[in-house]
Design a protein around this motif. Structure first.
Motif: not given
Length: 450
Positions: A432-450
């Protein structure tokens, strides 16, 4: 113009290319096959599966590997998407039809407008240009030597063994039966994904004797037999104790023989479906270094396999990896040549999904650097973060060995009791913790790489 060169087109190289190309980079994959063949590969396809057709558990609540699947799917992984498209019944595991899977990954990468695939062998480290080395456990000799020379040390290596594959129609189903352990799976097909061959105590003891006495593959001069514990040859397990196999891949628990339901087998050999047609089955956990003639004789002692024919016998190969904690920074770059990143099994992760996940991160890190910024650290509370933390400094360099993802790499969740009784709640808290933290990390990182 090429923005990123990836050397190696296995799981890690394919995933790295997909992630970087989707972030806008012009990517060139250089794969030595089919120009230069290996004894373990059979095709020139990218992402070819060699040892097994299984990505292991798909349980994203109670298993660290299943959690890694979840994180990769959330990040748009080409490996996981394609695996889902070609999955086979496997009783709670994610197993795939290996040839169509590799063909589909290859086709997707060839069709991507930002990816070029070149068949060539690289024998030296590049002097410039963003590069990811993802050559895997069968790195060519010249390149392996170049890496060792740059690292200023001997390359570390262990031996990886390949399990045999049996033609399904040669298995005696009057003796064997279909059942997944503990009847796992949501469908009847899943609950019958494995073929089971029972052994009595006398049959097991005779089998162990034959394993210990069989002719084995000899190592070349100067090579040492340092195996990864998650992929031990069955003979090595037998040498560690006569009961080792019966408490490992041959454990009889969770299974009931419908031919004789009142009798509990002393040991059980399991075979897992290896292709969509159901014509091939691999013997689970039976990696071996026995010579071919010995394999046929010893495996014929398994009830139900007395007259079995083999599509592939087992084998053994050298598996090279670097001492990543001493050589790589937290962006997976070679400290002495920071334009070079490493990804996949060569970094000291073990397993298809672990390798692909490190390719996923390396591709995203390269893309972020190309766009002028560094990728934020991946939370070590996630499966991917726990792995990359382990190989880039979390592991003890002096005793560094290849590692599967596991909850032991995760920081504890405070307030939860340890031990076996609290394991279910603890693992659910980890995921549960991993999924929350992964989604929090993934969102801004995905946008930054565009």
């Amino acid at each position: 113009m090429t923005d990123l060169t990836i050397i190696g087109g296995g799981m890690a190289g394919s995933e790295a290319a997909w992630q970087a190309a989707n972030a806008g980079l012009k990517v060139r994959i250089i794969e030595m096959r089919p120009k230069v063949e290996t004894f373990a590969h059979r095709t020139g396809n990218l992402a070819e599966m060699v040892c097994s057709n299984s990505f292991r558990s798909d349980d994203d609540e109670q298993n660290a590997v299943g959690l890694l699947h979840w994180e990769m799917r959330a990040a748009g992984s080409v490996i996981m998407t394609t695996a889902d498209d070609h999955k086979l019944p496997a009783g709670g595991a994610l197993a795939v039809d290996r040839d169509p899977f590799a063909e589909a990954v290859t086709a997707k990468l060839r069709a991507h407008p930002n990816i070029e695939i070149v068949a060539d062998e690289i024998t030296a480290l590049p002097d410039s240009g963003q590069t990811i080395i993802a050559t895997g456990p069968l790195t060519g000799g010249a390149l392996a030597q170049a890496i060792a020379d740059e690292a200023g040390q001997e390359s570390l290596a262990f031996f990886d063994a390949i399990a045999p594959i049996v033609y399904a129609d040669t298995i005696n189903m009057d003796v064997a039966w279909r059942q997944s352990r503990y009847d796992k799976g949501d469908t009847q097909e899943e609950r019958e994904a494995y073929i089971n061959c029972p052994m009595t105590k006398d049959q097991y003891e005779a089998f162990i004797d034959a394993l210990l006495e069989a002719d084995k593959t000899e190592f070349k001069e100067g090579e040492t037999a340092t195996y990864f514990d998650g992929c031990l040859p069955i003979e090595v397990m037998a040498e560690r104790g006569r009961e080792t196999l019966r408490h490992g891949p041959m454990k009889p628990v969770g299974l009931t023989n419908p031919h004789d339901p009142q009798t509990k087998a002393w040991a059980v050999v399991q075979l897992r479906r290896d292709n969509a047609l159901g014509t091939l089955y691999n013997i689970v956990g039976f990696q071996t270094k026995m010579k071919y003639g010995a394999q046929k004789a010893v495996f014929a002692m398994i009830p139900g396999l007395e007259e079995a024919s083999f599509a592939r016998l087992g084998g053994i190969h050298r598996n090279t990896f670097i001492n990543s904690p001493t050589l790589l920074d937290d962006q997976m770059r070679l400290r002495s040549k920071p334009h070079i990143r490493f990804a996949g099994q060569i970094t000291g992760v073990e397993g298809y999904v672990e390798s692909a996940s490190m390719g996923l991160l390396a591709g995203r890190m390269a893309a972020a650097e190309h766009h002028g910024h560094a990728l934020a650290p991946v939370p070590n509370t996630t499966a991917m973060g726990a792995l990359v933390t382990h190989i880039t400094g979390g592991a003890e360099a002096k005793t560094f060995q290849p590692m599967n993802v596991n909850f032991g790499l995760f920081p504890p969740v405070e307030g939860l009791k340890g031990g076996r009784r609290g394991r279910k709640d603890r693992y659910k808290a980890y995921t549960d913790r991993a999924k929350s933290d992964w989604q929090d990390w993934l969102g801004p990182q995905a946008q930054a790489a565009e």
